[in-house]
Design a protein around this motif. Structure first.
Motif, PDB file in Angstrom:
ATOM      1  N   GLN A  77      27.466  29.967  44.864  1.00  0.00           N
ATOM      2  CA  GLN A  77      28.674  30.737  44.551  1.00  0.00           C
ATOM      3  C   GLN A  77      28.310  31.975  43.737  1.00  0.00           C
ATOM      4  O   GLN A  77      27.278  31.994  43.047  1.00  0.00           O
ATOM      5  CB  GLN A  77      29.650  29.870  43.761  1.00  0.00           C
ATOM      6  CG  GLN A  77      30.249  28.744  44.575  1.00  0.00           C
ATOM      7  CD  GLN A  77      31.364  28.035  43.824  1.00  0.00           C
ATOM      8  OE1 GLN A  77      31.470  28.114  42.611  1.00  0.00           O
ATOM      9  NE2 GLN A  77      32.218  27.345  44.573  1.00  0.00           N
ATOM     10  N   PRO A  97      27.578  38.528  45.980  1.00  0.00           N
ATOM     11  CA  PRO A  97      27.609  38.449  47.451  1.00  0.00           C
ATOM     12  C   PRO A  97      26.649  39.428  48.119  1.00  0.00           C
ATOM     13  O   PRO A  97      26.060  39.115  49.152  1.00  0.00           O
ATOM     14  CB  PRO A  97      29.072  38.763  47.781  1.00  0.00           C
ATOM     15  CG  PRO A  97      29.829  38.303  46.590  1.00  0.00           C
ATOM     16  CD  PRO A  97      28.939  38.609  45.410  1.00  0.00           C
ATOM     17  N   THR A 123      23.093  38.458  49.276  1.00  0.00           N
ATOM     18  CA  THR A 123      22.885  37.670  50.483  1.00  0.00           C
ATOM     19  C   THR A 123      21.888  38.356  51.404  1.00  0.00           C
ATOM     20  O   THR A 123      22.064  39.528  51.773  1.00  0.00           O
ATOM     21  CB  THR A 123      24.214  37.470  51.227  1.00  0.00           C
ATOM     22  OG1 THR A 123      25.090  36.692  50.397  1.00  0.00           O
ATOM     23  CG2 THR A 123      24.010  36.744  52.548  1.00  0.00           C
ATOM     24  N   THR A 174      22.415  32.844  50.538  1.00  0.00           N
ATOM     25  CA  THR A 174      23.792  33.197  50.855  1.00  0.00           C
ATOM     26  C   THR A 174      24.637  33.014  49.600  1.00  0.00           C
ATOM     27  O   THR A 174      24.680  31.918  49.038  1.00  0.00           O
ATOM     28  CB  THR A 174      24.346  32.337  51.990  1.00  0.00           C
ATOM     29  OG1 THR A 174      23.510  32.470  53.143  1.00  0.00           O
ATOM     30  CG2 THR A 174      25.763  32.759  52.348  1.00  0.00           C
ATOM     31  N   SER A 180      28.322  33.173  48.322  1.00  0.00           N
ATOM     32  CA  SER A 180      29.690  33.189  48.835  1.00  0.00           C
ATOM     33  C   SER A 180      30.512  32.117  48.152  1.00  0.00           C
ATOM     34  O   SER A 180      29.995  31.050  47.796  1.00  0.00           O
ATOM     35  CB  SER A 180      29.676  32.954  50.350  1.00  0.00           C
ATOM     36  OG  SER A 180      30.993  32.846  50.845  1.00  0.00           O
TER      37      SER A 180
END
Length: 120
Positions: free
Chosen positions: A13, A88, A91, A117, A119
């Motif tokens: 996250q 983000p 990524t 990643t 997200s």
């Protein structure tokens, strides 16, 4: 010949952390300035962080400064990338290789990379 195996990526996250590892073989690891790079689809691979042979000097791209830390363990032939406060836009697939800025080029060989990643 040179072999590089990256690991440690995953889904995290925003604001989270990951620690990437790159195990190197096929060369005298301690003699090489190493670096981490990242690539997203349709973009060129970009240098993220670079580190001298002895670990005495590290440099970072502006977009990760203050959030990422590169380190190495010459006894384990491994270079690490500690990534904190992930965004983000971090990524990407992350790779290690020799320091392109120091040597003028990277090794032709690239490992498989490790996907990061970020997200919610």
């Amino acid at each position: 010949q040179v072999q590089l195996v990256e690991s440690g990526g995953g889904l995290v996250q925003p604001g989270g952390s990951l620690r990437l590892s790159c195990a190197a073989s096929g060369m005298s690891f301690s003699l090489w300035h190493m670096a981490w790079y990242r690539q997203t689809p349709g973009k060129q691979r970009e240098l993220v962080a670079r580190f001298t042979t002895s670990g005495g000097s590290a440099n970072y791209a502006d977009f990760v400064k203050g959030r990422f830390t590169i380190s190495r363990d010459n006894a384990k032939n491994t270079v690490y990338l500690q990534m904190n406060s992930l965004k983000p836009e971090d990524t990407a697939v992350y790779y290690c290789n020799r320091d392109r800025d120091w040597y003028g080029s990277t090794w032709d060989y690239w490992g498989q990379g490790t996907q990061v990643t970020v997200s919610s």
